[in-house]
Design a protein around this motif. Structure first.
Motif, PDB file in Angstrom:
ATOM      1  N   LYS A 113      52.010  36.681  42.788  1.00  0.00           N
ATOM      2  CA  LYS A 113      50.528  36.843  42.994  1.00  0.00           C
ATOM      3  C   LYS A 113      49.997  35.818  43.695  1.00  0.00           C
ATOM      4  O   LYS A 113      50.527  34.761  43.968  1.00  0.00           O
TER       5      LYS A 113
ATOM      6  N   TYR B 280      46.011  34.104  44.808  1.00  0.00           N
ATOM      7  CA  TYR B 280      44.834  33.713  44.433  1.00  0.00           C
ATOM      8  C   TYR B 280      43.961  32.578  45.298  1.00  0.00           C
ATOM      9  O   TYR B 280      44.530  31.972  46.075  1.00  0.00           O
TER      10      TYR B 280
ATOM     11  N   LEU C 112      41.602  37.296  42.774  1.00  0.00           N
ATOM     12  CA  LEU C 112      43.037  37.806  42.809  1.00  0.00           C
ATOM     13  C   LEU C 112      43.252  38.399  44.201  1.00  0.00           C
ATOM     14  O   LEU C 112      42.612  39.430  44.280  1.00  0.00           O
TER      15      LEU C 112
END
Length: 294
Positions: free
Chosen positions: A176, A178, A270
């Motif tokens: 991920k 961010y 995100l």
């Protein structure tokens, strides 16, 4: 994910950025057993002394770099995180009309692959599950913040590709990515209104007017991390950057009881996820914990 320690990499432009953007979040995760590595792209050598009580720093760029290395060590200790210098030289914040050219050899003038290569290598070595950095605007138009975004974005997408940066370690694809949202207009407006309603002088009025005047687009936060229990560690880390942070200045002008009541979270956007997740989230590791994906 089972049996493996979670790892978070926070990529910042200068020493002190890690303490003003997402600091309580990193302190919270570190205290809860996450391996947190702060990456600092430059030494902050061209930063001005912003604390009127500090005095002057002698020795030019080398002198300022040495001071800020010590400040960074104290801030990392306050947050409970590890820290790594990427090794580039601060570009400074150009001022004037027209703007002067950036200094030769500075971070913002590096070719993208040159600047990204050491971060790709570090990603492959540290193997973070989550990476945080700035949005494409840099959060504000400092050339190092914009370059920090470009480098972190490149490393996030390239580190898992075996055909790229082939001499920089075994591939690893973080799950991920961010962007920090520490200075959102929504937060500033909410805090401003609460501070004024309580009868205090707000430090946010000029900031709100300035952002609106410059028509800085407001990005959408997706992830709201509850971390109020770690605001004290954030404040201690800020104070460690004594050349940059006035203990009576902007960052400490918000009554803490108002902050705790009005805004007990830190926000992120995100930008990319390689695992299924649903927004809004309250955890940077949503979709990763307990899945075996890492």
């Amino acid at each position: 994910m089972t049996g493996e320690r979670l790892r978070l990499m926070a990529v910042h432009a200068h020493p002190d950025d890690e303490s003003s953007k997402g600091a309580a979040t990193t302190a919270m995760y570190a205290a809860h057993g996450v391996d947190v590595l702060v990456v600092t792209c430059t030494g902050g050598e061209r930063g001005d002394v912003l604390n009127p009580r500090y005095g002057t720093v002698e020795g030019g760029l080398d002198g300022m770099r040495a001071v800020r290395v010590e400040e960074m060590a104290q801030a990392a200790k306050a947050l409970g995180v590890r820290q790594h210098w990427l090794g580039f030289v601060d570009s400074g914040l150009p001022e004037g009309d027209p703007l002067p050219p950036l200094p030769d050899g500075c971070f913002a003038l590096q070719p993208l692959e040159v600047a990204s290569a050491p971060l790709v290598e570090l990603v492959r070595e540290f193997r973070p599950h989550v990476v945080t950095t700035y949005d494409p605007s840099g959060g504000y138009p400092h050339p190092d913040h914009i370059m920090c975004h470009r480098v972190a974005y490149e490393a996030y997408h390239a580190a898992g590709d075996a055909e790229r940066y082939r001499d920089r370690g075994e591939p690893w694809a973080p799950l991920k990515l961010y962007y920090n949202h520490g200075f959102s207009l929504a937060r500033m407006r909410a805090m401003h209104e609460a501070i004024v309603a309580a009868g205090h002088e707000s430090p946010f009025g000029d900031w709100i007017d300035s952002r609106q005047a410059r028509e800085i687009p407001e990005r959408t936060a997706t992830t709201f991390v509850p971390c109020a229990d770690f605001f004290e560690q954030r404040d201690a880390a800020l104070r460690a950057h004594a050349t940059q942070i006035d203990p009576d200045g902007f960052f400490f002008a918000i009554p803490r009881e108002i902050e705790l009541a009005q805004w007990p979270t830190e926000e992120f956007e995100l930008a990319d996820s390689r695992v299924p997740t649903t927004v809004p989230e309250d955890d940077l590791f949503a979709g990763i914990r307990g899945t075996g994906a890492a």
